[in-house]
Scaffold this motif. Structure first.
Motif, PDB file in Angstrom:
ATOM      1  N   TYR A  17      -5.407  -3.793  -4.958  1.00 36.81           N
ATOM      2  CA  TYR A  17      -4.500  -3.374  -5.855  1.00 36.81           C
ATOM      3  C   TYR A  17      -4.677  -4.044  -7.078  1.00 36.81           C
ATOM      4  O   TYR A  17      -4.273  -5.247  -7.279  1.00 36.81           O
ATOM      5  CB  TYR A  17      -2.953  -3.924  -5.197  1.00 36.81           C
ATOM      6  CG  TYR A  17      -2.677  -3.155  -3.946  1.00 36.81           C
ATOM      7  CD1 TYR A  17      -2.245  -1.995  -3.817  1.00 36.81           C
ATOM      8  CD2 TYR A  17      -2.960  -3.895  -2.576  1.00 36.81           C
ATOM      9  CE1 TYR A  17      -2.051  -1.351  -2.522  1.00 36.81           C
ATOM     10  CE2 TYR A  17      -2.542  -3.351  -1.236  1.00 36.81           C
ATOM     11  CZ  TYR A  17      -2.069  -2.085  -1.402  1.00 36.81           C
ATOM     12  OH  TYR A  17      -1.946  -1.465  -0.224  1.00 36.81           O
ATOM     13  N   VAL A  20      -5.981  -7.607  -6.988  1.00 38.34           N
ATOM     14  CA  VAL A  20      -5.315  -8.313  -5.494  1.00 38.34           C
ATOM     15  C   VAL A  20      -6.246  -7.756  -4.457  1.00 38.34           C
ATOM     16  O   VAL A  20      -6.210  -6.464  -4.400  1.00 38.34           O
ATOM     17  CB  VAL A  20      -3.966  -8.075  -5.068  1.00 38.34           C
ATOM     18  CG1 VAL A  20      -3.528  -8.791  -3.732  1.00 38.34           C
ATOM     19  CG2 VAL A  20      -2.899  -8.898  -6.053  1.00 38.34           C
ATOM     20  N   ALA A  22      -6.892  -6.744  -1.107  1.00 35.42           N
ATOM     21  CA  ALA A  22      -5.763  -6.681   0.072  1.00 35.42           C
ATOM     22  C   ALA A  22      -6.606  -6.786   1.168  1.00 35.42           C
ATOM     23  O   ALA A  22      -6.137  -7.256   2.206  1.00 35.42           O
ATOM     24  CB  ALA A  22      -4.832  -5.400  -0.012  1.00 35.42           C
ATOM     25  N   PRO A  41      -0.599 -13.601   8.834  1.00 31.98           N
ATOM     26  CA  PRO A  41       0.922 -13.730   8.033  1.00 31.98           C
ATOM     27  C   PRO A  41       1.061 -12.808   6.991  1.00 31.98           C
ATOM     28  O   PRO A  41       0.245 -12.014   6.832  1.00 31.98           O
ATOM     29  CB  PRO A  41       0.230 -15.107   7.235  1.00 31.98           C
ATOM     30  CG  PRO A  41      -1.031 -15.058   7.280  1.00 31.98           C
ATOM     31  CD  PRO A  41      -1.424 -14.490   8.446  1.00 31.98           C
ATOM     32  N   ASN A  42       2.255 -12.910   6.310  1.00 31.98           N
ATOM     33  CA  ASN A  42       2.469 -11.888   5.469  1.00 31.98           C
ATOM     34  C   ASN A  42       1.522 -11.717   4.062  1.00 31.98           C
ATOM     35  O   ASN A  42       0.971 -13.056   3.857  1.00 31.98           O
ATOM     36  CB  ASN A  42       4.000 -12.332   4.562  1.00 31.98           C
ATOM     37  CG  ASN A  42       5.005 -12.121   5.723  1.00 31.98           C
ATOM     38  OD1 ASN A  42       5.004 -11.320   6.469  1.00 31.98           O
ATOM     39  ND2 ASN A  42       6.181 -12.986   5.270  1.00 31.98           N
ATOM     40  N   GLY A  43       1.045 -10.542   3.965  1.00 31.23           N
ATOM     41  CA  GLY A  43       0.150 -10.585   2.774  1.00 31.23           C
ATOM     42  C   GLY A  43      -1.326 -10.649   3.275  1.00 31.23           C
ATOM     43  O   GLY A  43      -2.432 -10.772   2.367  1.00 31.23           O
ATOM     44  N   SER A  44      -1.556 -10.621   4.439  1.00 30.75           N
ATOM     45  CA  SER A  44      -3.000 -10.652   5.101  1.00 30.75           C
ATOM     46  C   SER A  44      -3.838  -9.302   5.103  1.00 30.75           C
ATOM     47  O   SER A  44      -4.859  -9.485   5.217  1.00 30.75           O
ATOM     48  CB  SER A  44      -2.992 -11.393   6.457  1.00 30.75           C
ATOM     49  OG  SER A  44      -2.289 -10.526   7.336  1.00 30.75           O
ATOM     50  N   GLY A  45      -2.888  -8.343   4.716  1.00 29.53           N
ATOM     51  CA  GLY A  45      -3.561  -7.040   4.690  1.00 29.53           C
ATOM     52  C   GLY A  45      -3.427  -5.870   5.804  1.00 29.53           C
ATOM     53  O   GLY A  45      -4.021  -4.982   6.135  1.00 29.53           O
ATOM     54  N   LYS A  46      -2.514  -6.320   6.614  1.00 28.24           N
ATOM     55  CA  LYS A  46      -2.286  -5.679   7.760  1.00 28.24           C
ATOM     56  C   LYS A  46      -1.575  -4.081   7.620  1.00 28.24           C
ATOM     57  O   LYS A  46      -1.916  -3.147   7.747  1.00 28.24           O
ATOM     58  CB  LYS A  46      -1.305  -6.125   8.613  1.00 28.24           C
ATOM     59  CG  LYS A  46      -1.431  -7.760   9.166  1.00 28.24           C
ATOM     60  CD  LYS A  46      -0.434  -8.316   9.955  1.00 28.24           C
ATOM     61  CE  LYS A  46       0.791  -8.409   9.524  1.00 28.24           C
ATOM     62  NZ  LYS A  46       0.877  -9.488   8.249  1.00 28.24           N
ATOM     63  N   THR A  47      -0.600  -4.169   6.528  1.00 26.79           N
ATOM     64  CA  THR A  47       0.066  -2.908   6.278  1.00 26.79           C
ATOM     65  C   THR A  47      -1.103  -1.878   5.332  1.00 26.79           C
ATOM     66  O   THR A  47      -1.084  -0.783   5.720  1.00 26.79           O
ATOM     67  CB  THR A  47       1.171  -2.994   5.340  1.00 26.79           C
ATOM     68  OG1 THR A  47       2.191  -3.942   6.039  1.00 26.79           O
ATOM     69  CG2 THR A  47       2.110  -1.811   4.958  1.00 26.79           C
ATOM     70  N   THR A  48      -1.753  -2.360   4.646  1.00 25.26           N
ATOM     71  CA  THR A  48      -2.672  -1.867   3.855  1.00 25.26           C
ATOM     72  C   THR A  48      -3.885  -1.038   4.910  1.00 25.26           C
ATOM     73  O   THR A  48      -4.059  -0.014   4.753  1.00 25.26           O
ATOM     74  CB  THR A  48      -3.626  -2.825   3.059  1.00 25.26           C
ATOM     75  OG1 THR A  48      -2.460  -3.308   2.131  1.00 25.26           O
ATOM     76  CG2 THR A  48      -4.641  -2.179   2.243  1.00 25.26           C
ATOM     77  N   GLU A 158       4.814  -4.030  12.155  1.00 24.00           N
ATOM     78  CA  GLU A 158       5.955  -5.051  12.454  1.00 24.00           C
ATOM     79  C   GLU A 158       7.355  -4.339  12.888  1.00 24.00           C
ATOM     80  O   GLU A 158       8.178  -4.251  12.331  1.00 24.00           O
ATOM     81  CB  GLU A 158       6.113  -5.711  11.021  1.00 24.00           C
ATOM     82  CG  GLU A 158       5.022  -6.515  10.490  1.00 24.00           C
ATOM     83  CD  GLU A 158       5.012  -7.762  10.518  1.00 24.00           C
ATOM     84  OE1 GLU A 158       5.809  -8.317  11.614  1.00 24.00           O
ATOM     85  OE2 GLU A 158       4.106  -8.319  10.068  1.00 24.00           O
TER      86      GLU A 158
HETATM   87  P1  ATP Z   1       3.564  -7.897   5.107  1.00 20.55           P
HETATM   88  O1  ATP Z   1       3.710  -8.096   6.260  1.00 20.55           O
HETATM   89  O2  ATP Z   1       3.937  -9.002   4.053  1.00 20.55           O
HETATM   90  O3  ATP Z   1       3.705  -6.521   4.474  1.00 20.55           O
HETATM   91  P2  ATP Z   1       0.744  -7.361   5.362  1.00 20.55           P
HETATM   92  O4  ATP Z   1      -0.243  -8.310   6.137  1.00 20.55           O
HETATM   93  O5  ATP Z   1       1.197  -6.220   5.713  1.00 20.55           O
HETATM   94  O6  ATP Z   1       1.871  -8.185   4.753  1.00 20.55           O
HETATM   95  P3  ATP Z   1      -0.122  -6.070   3.019  1.00 20.55           P
HETATM   96  O7  ATP Z   1       1.289  -5.577   2.718  1.00 20.55           O
HETATM   97  O8  ATP Z   1      -1.123  -5.390   3.319  1.00 20.55           O
HETATM   98  O9  ATP Z   1      -0.250  -7.338   4.035  1.00 20.55           O
HETATM   99  O10 ATP Z   1      -0.530  -6.855   1.442  1.00 20.55           O
HETATM  100  C1  ATP Z   1      -1.867  -7.144   1.422  1.00 20.55           C
HETATM  101  C2  ATP Z   1      -1.838  -7.741  -0.314  1.00 20.55           C
HETATM  102  O11 ATP Z   1      -1.857  -6.601  -0.901  1.00 20.55           O
HETATM  103  C3  ATP Z   1      -0.859  -8.877  -0.425  1.00 20.55           C
HETATM  104  O12 ATP Z   1      -1.378  -9.735  -1.264  1.00 20.55           O
HETATM  105  C4  ATP Z   1       0.188  -7.781  -1.183  1.00 20.55           C
HETATM  106  O13 ATP Z   1       0.800  -8.504  -2.346  1.00 20.55           O
HETATM  107  C5  ATP Z   1      -0.778  -6.975  -1.979  1.00 20.55           C
HETATM  108  N1  ATP Z   1      -0.136  -5.504  -2.080  1.00 20.55           N
HETATM  109  C6  ATP Z   1       0.345  -4.815  -0.872  1.00 20.55           C
HETATM  110  N2  ATP Z   1       0.776  -3.328  -1.590  1.00 20.55           N
HETATM  111  C7  ATP Z   1       0.668  -3.573  -2.942  1.00 20.55           C
HETATM  112  C8  ATP Z   1       0.828  -2.925  -4.031  1.00 20.55           C
HETATM  113  N3  ATP Z   1       1.634  -1.530  -3.897  1.00 20.55           N
HETATM  114  N4  ATP Z   1       0.779  -3.170  -5.159  1.00 20.55           N
HETATM  115  C9  ATP Z   1       0.231  -4.473  -5.612  1.00 20.55           C
HETATM  116  N5  ATP Z   1      -0.318  -5.322  -4.471  1.00 20.55           N
HETATM  117  C10 ATP Z   1       0.248  -4.879  -3.172  1.00 20.55           C
END
Ligand code: ATP
Length: 299
Positions: A17, A20, A22, A41-48, A158
């Motif tokens: 992104y 960043v 992801a 952890p949060n932000g590790s890229g799971k949702t992506t 989650e």
């Molecule tokens: P969480 O549980 O906090 O959602 P995650 O492991 O699912 O964390 P992601 O949501 O995939 O992680 O995010 C991975 C990285 O990409 C993070 O640094 C996040 O800030 C960034 N990110 C995710 N979505 C966006 C977006 N739409 N715009 C900018 N950065 C993003």
């Protein structure tokens, strides 16, 4: 590697992104019937990652295939039920009315609604408005929506986030019941104990990179896992199978990988091999490094 029952294969997937990163060159393979945890952890890229494989987000590089097909056909997509981030329901509509809308979107009949409400223990609330549900119930309705059409695979991001202990237990029971029924589960979580309770396999992510993947037993359990090799790996594997040194042994990229029986150490394995006239030329403990990775993640 057994490719015959591989359901999802992810190869070198990357997504940024803006600046960043992801996920970075992520590769994973998930087999039918596995309960697979994406732990990080949060932000590790799971949702992506989940958003890409669910077809909601496009990757920058890399490929993935469902059922060996790249890209998956719309027909194959119907075999995948997903709940990614907060489910969107209409607050003033009943559970039944909300699910009817999802049936329309999925282009399926309404006759599955009672079944999914039953499976998520929401039948009694069928005629309640969505806004009257507890958070745990709302989350279970999200799972009910994912289950409409009886998909073979469940992708959940989650699902227990923000719930109290009772809500967590109810969602967990709902998810585990689906795994017991034979569904393949892909579950993202930042909670180690949740993954340990539900999943058979796990991939650990940090900063969009894969730190480790394998069976939960191998990666998170107490037993020590060692990799080793000798001139006659298969013969050594066969005699180890009948020993009380290891719980199990498999071959991976030309190396033997064994989970030691409780109380056993790699020196016991080495001694056993030597006494049976095998000279081990490579021996390395995997547990320490994986555990170190994991402690780093959860600290
Ligand atoms: P969480 O549980 O906090 O959602 P995650 O492991 O699912 O964390 P992601 O949501 O995939 O992680 O995010 C991975 C990285 O990409 C993070 O640094 C996040 O800030 C960034 N990110 C995710 N979505 C966006 C977006 N739409 N715009 C900018 N950065 C993003």
């Amino acid at each position: 590697m057994n490719t015959t029952n591989t359901i999802l294969e992810i190869r070198q997937l990357s997504r940024s992104y803006r600046s960043v990163k992801a996920i970075r060159e992520l590769s994973l393979s998930i087999n039918a019937g596995q309960a697979f945890g994406l732990l990080g952890p949060n932000g590790s890229g799971k949702t992506t990652t989940l958003s890409i494989i669910a077809g909601i987000l496009k990757q920058d590089a890399g490929t993935y295939s469902w059922f060996g097909e790249d890209p998956p056909t719309p027909q194959q997509r119907t075999k995948i039920g997903s709940l990614i981030e907060n489910p969107h329901f209409y607050p003033y509509l009943t559970l039944e009315q909300n699910l009817k809308i999802i049936c329309e979107i999925k282009q399926i009949g309404y006759n599955d609604i009672d079944r999914v409400l039953e499976e998520t223990k929401l039948s009694e609330r069928k005629k309640s408005r969505f806004k009257t549900l507890s958070l745990g119930m709302k989350q279970r309705l999200g799972i009910a929506a994912a289950l409409l059409g009886d998909p073979q695979i469940l992708v959940l991001d989650e699902p227990t986030n923000g719930l109290d202990p009772e809500g967590i237990a109810e969602v967990r029971d709902t998810v585990m019941a689906q795994v017991e029924k034979g569904k393949t589960l892909i579950l993202a979580s930042h909670i180690l104990s949740e993954v340990e309770k539900i999943c058979s396999h796990v991939a650990i992510l940090k900063n969009g990179e894969l730190l480790a993947s394998g069976s939960v037993e191998e990666i998170l359990a107490e037993e020590e896992v060692v990799e080793f090799s000798c001139a006659e790996n298969e013969k050594l594997k066969a005699i180890l199978q009948n020993s009380d040194i290891v719980l199990h042994t498999r071959t991976e990229n030309g190396l033997l990988v064994a989970t030691l029986a409780p109380g056993m150490q790699s020196s016991d394995l080495n001694k056993f091999a030597f006494e049976n006239l095998f000279v081990i030329t490579h021996l390395r403990s995997r547990k320490k490094s994986l555990e170190a990775h994991f402690l780093e993640l959860v600290k």
